[in-house]
Design a protein around this motif. Sequence first.
Motif: not given
Length: 752
Positions: A94-100, A104-107, A113-120, A330-339
């Motif tokens: 399954x594809x997973x998506x980050x949605x507001x 709150x942002x959540x995966x 998903x439904x019409x009207x959702x905000x996704x990154x 919103x969607x940090x990479x593994x390197x960005x998570x360090x900072x």
Amino acid sequence: MLHGLSKSEVQKRQRKYGLNLVEGSHFNLFRKIMSGLWGFSAWVLEFALIVEIILKEYTQVFFILLLLLFAAVNGALQQKRTQQLLAPLKKDLKIHVRVLRDDKWQIISADQLVPGDIISLKQGEILPADVTLISRKIGTDESSITGESAMILHDENSEVLSGVSVIYGAGIARVIRTGNDSRVGKTVNLTKEQKANDGKLQFLLGKIIHYLAIIDTVLVLILFTITIVRHQNIINILPLMALLFIATIPIAMPSSFSIANSVEANVLAKEKVLVNKLESIQNAANIDLLMLDKTGTLTDSTFELTKIHNFSVYEDDDILALAKSATNKISPSNLEKVFQRMKIRRNNLKILNFNPFDINKKYSNSNVIFNGKRLDVKLGSPINLMSSSDWFKYVKKLNNKVVAMTINGKLAAIFEMTDHLRLDTRQTICELQKRAIKPMIITGDNFIAAQRIVQKLKIKGKVVEVSELSTIQNIKEVSAICEVLPEDKLMILKLLKNKGYVVGMVGDGMNDAPALKAADVGIATSNAVDLAKQSAGIIMQKEGIGSITDILDSGHRVYQRMMTWTITKLSRTAQLAILLTLGYWIANFIPINLNAIVLVAILNDLVTMVLGTDNTNISYNPERWNMQKLIKISLIFTIGWVLSGMLLFIGLFKLNIMPPKIGTIMFLFLIFSAMLTILMTRTGKAFEKGKPSKMVLAVIIINCIFVSVLSIFGKVVYPISWKWVLIIFIGTLGLAVIIDAIKVKYYNNIDD
């Protein structure tokens, strides 16, 4: 300010629009059966059918029609079985998506998903629904819709369709259509149906069938010449000519491959390995070089900051705060998570603008106000952010992964990062080398960092820069390729394939996707992005790379089963065709009842069809298609059985036994010898030491009993006594022991 839908609103819209799923195309059994009646194999059978109808040989018409329908119906049923097997397995992809939602942002799973959702959206993701961009610009690969692979840029407020891949930029979007309402609904799932290409083994076996058809053509010409020389009616020999071609047709080949691959797909699923392309399983047996992306594949994707090289006027804490400002919240990479894990906050730092990591520029950047000054902060690849002199002065000698930061265009800091090997990496690399598979690490790290990982894994060979690769004469001397840019991976893979290697690729990132798709076997890791999983033929669900050995084992099992099929098919076809031709030449009558010939083809293919379930001995070396060796092994069986069969036929003929009775005896000899050949071709050792699967053994026994009963009661063939049946069986078994001893000696000589 975006807040996203509330929980109650989501539930309301799910009741209205349903889940974000697309109904797949339904399998039409009737259409599949009809398609099985079209093609080279079907045409030969249909031609033979027409000949028999013209000659009013209605019994043979019945058997040929049975054979034709068997091939079409069984092939369709196996396709349906394969589809049913893979469908539930692929549901795990399954594809997973980050949605507001609820501010709150959540995966979540994309099917929620439904019409009207905000996704990154970020690079490497596949759009799970039709959306409208709210902010920033993204570039997409829309080849799944247009067929063109060129990047399409989308600005704010533009509409982007489901199923396309994000290959540039990142942004926020609002879902406008889901499920069957989306314009490209069929691409909403990663697991959309794909037409599987034939594997290398099918292609090579197809060539063998082509050669067999040529042999049969020669034999038919011989029969035609004999008939003309004897001034006989050519019409009388037409059924035999047609049946010679029927004997060559690989009726069970599609089913055999389907069963063998499906069985192993099921085995792999139990080991948490999902198969996206069935042909990848059998191709795994041929891999002799495996490209391994380092970060996220061999390592666990978690980084630690080990050292800061500060070249600025700012304190280290200020440098870390500025670096943190240039990371994706919103969607940090593994390197960005360090900072982002750093608990450093600056009230005197205000972010004016942020641009996420750009795959082409190789950095992210932010515009900030810090201590009243406007600063342009860039964070990313040292190659792109540093001058060549600074690169050689500061970075070249470091032995860790490096991230650079500039402030207003000047080098401000270099961050050294350390990542850790996964727990199963060393063991898997060791196992690959035991199996004579060359592991080759592909990394963007510098020479020293790459050399360090090679030494940890005890891989023999030297580390080279990507620019040196084309000058290397012996690729086996290379253990790792360093300073690899994302676009280099596909180039490296093509170069290795051009040098004659069968190349597997293991990766997890968006930049691995082209190489995963072009590899002989593309393997995506459990943490891979959607695009990488879509491109790969096999997806590992367990963390790490330990499942690679399971994939290799499955490939070897499929390969060995198909080799049994090939050797058996070669020897059986040649045996039948030559015996029929020589028998007619010597005795002036067809040695075997024509109806029985069709029955021989059906019964033989019933066994080979279940070879996909057979027990095998795993080979620990890459398999190689050695045509010369294959022909030699097949000749051992062909010559042995043809000589035995001709001696039997001539002996019966000299004893003045009536032709119908000779036909029944030869029919039994052909079936018994074919069943024993299957047992002998399964192993290089004595056949009694190789234990077949219960299914294979059961079909062999049933076939032998069935033809014995037919012979005793005179059904299809002329009746003979049970004593004759017993004599033929014991005699054939004795001959099999002799032929098998020759086979064993040949294999032993090869091993020596």
